[in-house]
Design a protein around this motif. Structure first.
Motif, PDB file in Angstrom:
ATOM      1  N   ASP A   1       1.424  -9.939  -1.901  1.00  0.00           N
ATOM      2  CA  ASP A   1       1.174  -9.000  -2.996  1.00  0.00           C
ATOM      3  C   ASP A   1       0.681  -9.781  -4.213  1.00  0.00           C
ATOM      4  N   LEU A   2       0.195  -9.048  -5.214  1.00  0.00           N
ATOM      5  CA  LEU A   2      -0.299  -9.676  -6.430  1.00  0.00           C
ATOM      6  C   LEU A   2       0.365  -9.034  -7.640  1.00  0.00           C
ATOM      7  N   TYR A   3       0.490  -9.818  -8.709  1.00  0.00           N
ATOM      8  CA  TYR A   3       1.201  -9.371  -9.896  1.00  0.00           C
ATOM      9  C   TYR A   3       0.358  -9.620 -11.144  1.00  0.00           C
ATOM     10  N   PHE A   4       0.463  -8.711 -12.095  1.00  0.00           N
ATOM     11  CA  PHE A   4      -0.285  -8.865 -13.337  1.00  0.00           C
ATOM     12  C   PHE A   4       0.294 -10.027 -14.148  1.00  0.00           C
ATOM     13  N   PRO A   5      -0.538 -10.713 -14.950  1.00  0.00           N
ATOM     14  CA  PRO A   5      -0.128 -11.962 -15.610  1.00  0.00           C
ATOM     15  C   PRO A   5       1.044 -11.839 -16.580  1.00  0.00           C
TER      16      PRO A   5
ATOM     17  N   LEU B   1       0.375  -5.249  -7.730  1.00  0.00           N
ATOM     18  CA  LEU B   1      -0.555  -4.653  -6.771  1.00  0.00           C
ATOM     19  C   LEU B   1       0.066  -4.807  -5.396  1.00  0.00           C
ATOM     20  N   TYR B   2       0.415  -3.690  -4.786  1.00  0.00           N
ATOM     21  CA  TYR B   2       1.103  -3.690  -3.497  1.00  0.00           C
ATOM     22  C   TYR B   2       0.082  -3.438  -2.393  1.00  0.00           C
TER      23      TYR B   2
ATOM     24  N   LYS C   1      17.722   6.681  -8.239  1.00  0.00           N
ATOM     25  CA  LYS C   1      16.406   6.319  -8.726  1.00  0.00           C
ATOM     26  C   LYS C   1      15.908   5.150  -7.882  1.00  0.00           C
ATOM     27  N   SER C   2      14.813   5.359  -7.159  1.00  0.00           N
ATOM     28  CA  SER C   2      14.329   4.314  -6.254  1.00  0.00           C
ATOM     29  C   SER C   2      13.085   3.643  -6.814  1.00  0.00           C
ATOM     30  N   PHE C   3      12.776   2.471  -6.278  1.00  0.00           N
ATOM     31  CA  PHE C   3      11.638   1.686  -6.737  1.00  0.00           C
ATOM     32  C   PHE C   3      11.134   0.834  -5.582  1.00  0.00           C
ATOM     33  N   VAL C   4      10.003   0.192  -5.768  1.00  0.00           N
ATOM     34  CA  VAL C   4       9.436  -0.695  -4.749  1.00  0.00           C
ATOM     35  C   VAL C   4      10.111  -2.069  -4.851  1.00  0.00           C
ATOM     36  N   HIS C   5      10.671  -2.540  -3.752  1.00  0.00           N
ATOM     37  CA  HIS C   5      11.466  -3.772  -3.765  1.00  0.00           C
ATOM     38  C   HIS C   5      10.737  -4.974  -4.365  1.00  0.00           C
ATOM     39  N   PRO C   6       9.442  -5.207  -4.081  1.00  0.00           N
ATOM     40  CA  PRO C   6       8.794  -6.406  -4.654  1.00  0.00           C
ATOM     41  C   PRO C   6       8.630  -6.386  -6.165  1.00  0.00           C
TER      42      PRO C   6
END
Length: 286
Positions: A94-98, A192-193, A143-148
């Motif tokens: 996956d990618l992550y914003f700076p 970004l998943y 309340k759920s969320f995306v693990h990464p």
């Protein structure tokens, strides 16, 4: 003397040689740089270990073993090796914003919280936006969320553990956070998943079996609680889904058709903040 890292970035990897360099470059773009990158090489048989060893960065801490033991084992080993104040999940593909680490640091500094999560953009392998994951509630999660997107204080290390030898190794850990801990739900897109790699009927069947088994255990341990009627509904829904998934094995392409309807909340590229669009454009050009 090396200073203690603010962040322990945890990344299990198994045969992910094509993602390692871009993941490291992505991490180096973060506006916060006081981190250690704890990589667990989970018995890779490709060139993953050679590529990791070629990265000349003293912040990288590599732990490797010969036999593939699964993501749950690898994640737990990474937890045991973390030395930072804040533990950050950072999946290799996956990618992550700076500004992700900066947002996490600010939240833990300003708020009385134990864990942090955020929105995620769901993209395909060409980084085209397919949909979004905000936060939702259901009959399990308040309340759920995306693990990464998860980060948490190191004070939770003794309480959290991933499931080993199961699909959906993060399920029990996320239920524990939801029921026992105080979180901050950041309403910004910080990752970004890349979902396409996960779309597979047989993976879904394996995950669903593990989900049912883990749910039973959490109910026995009173971490997951239901009224008698809601428990009946939960099991009825779970077993009905099992039957449907098995029926789809006759024609797996039917499953791919149903996946198209998974993300009902759409978002266009033009709706993103300019800094998010700029970042996505920059990595598309690499």
């Amino acid at each position: 003397m090396n200073r203690k890292p603010t962040f322990s970035i945890l990344t299990p990897t198994y045969n992910c040689e094509k993602y390692i360099l871009s993941s490291w470059q992505n991490l180096c773009l973060q506006t916060e740089n006081n981190w250690e990158w704890v990589i667990v090489n989970d018995g890779s048989t490709d060139n993953s270990l050679e590529i990791i060893n070629s990265l000349k960065d003293e912040r990288i801490k590599i732990h490797t073993y010969d036999d593939n033991r699964g993501r749950g084992f690898a994640r737990n080993l990474a937890l045991s090796k973390a030395s930072g104040d804040i533990i950050v999940i950072w999946d290799i593909d996956d990618l992550y914003f700076p500004d992700r680490l900066q947002k996490i640091k600010n939240a833990f500094s300003d708020k009385d919280i134990e864990y942090f999560c955020s929105y995620a953009l769901i993209v395909d392998n060409q980084l085209k936006i397919k949909g979004v994951r905000r936060f939702s509630s259901d009959n399990i999660f308040d309340k759920s969320f995306v693990h990464p997107t998860l980060a948490f204080r190191s004070s939770l290390l003794g309480s959290l553990k991933y499931g080993e030898g199961v699909a959906g190794e993060d399920f029990g850990l996320m239920v524990y956070l939801d029921k026992k801990c105080k979180g901050y739900f950041c309403e910004e897109f910080l990752m970004l998943y890349l979902e396409d790699r996960e779309i597979n009927l047989f993976k879904t069947l394996h995950f669903h079996r593990s989900f049912v088994q883990s749910s039973k255990r959490l109910i026995r341990e009173d971490i997951l609680t239901f009224t008698p009627l809601s428990k009946l509904r939960f099991y009825a829904t779970a077993y009905l889904k099992t039957i449907i998934l098995h029926m789809m094995r006759i024609k797996p392409s039917l499953y791919l058709e149903t996946v198209k309807f998974r993300h009902l909340e759409l978002l266009s590229f033009d709706e993103l903040p300019q800094n998010r669009k700029n970042f996505i454009d920059s990595i598309k050009d690499r």
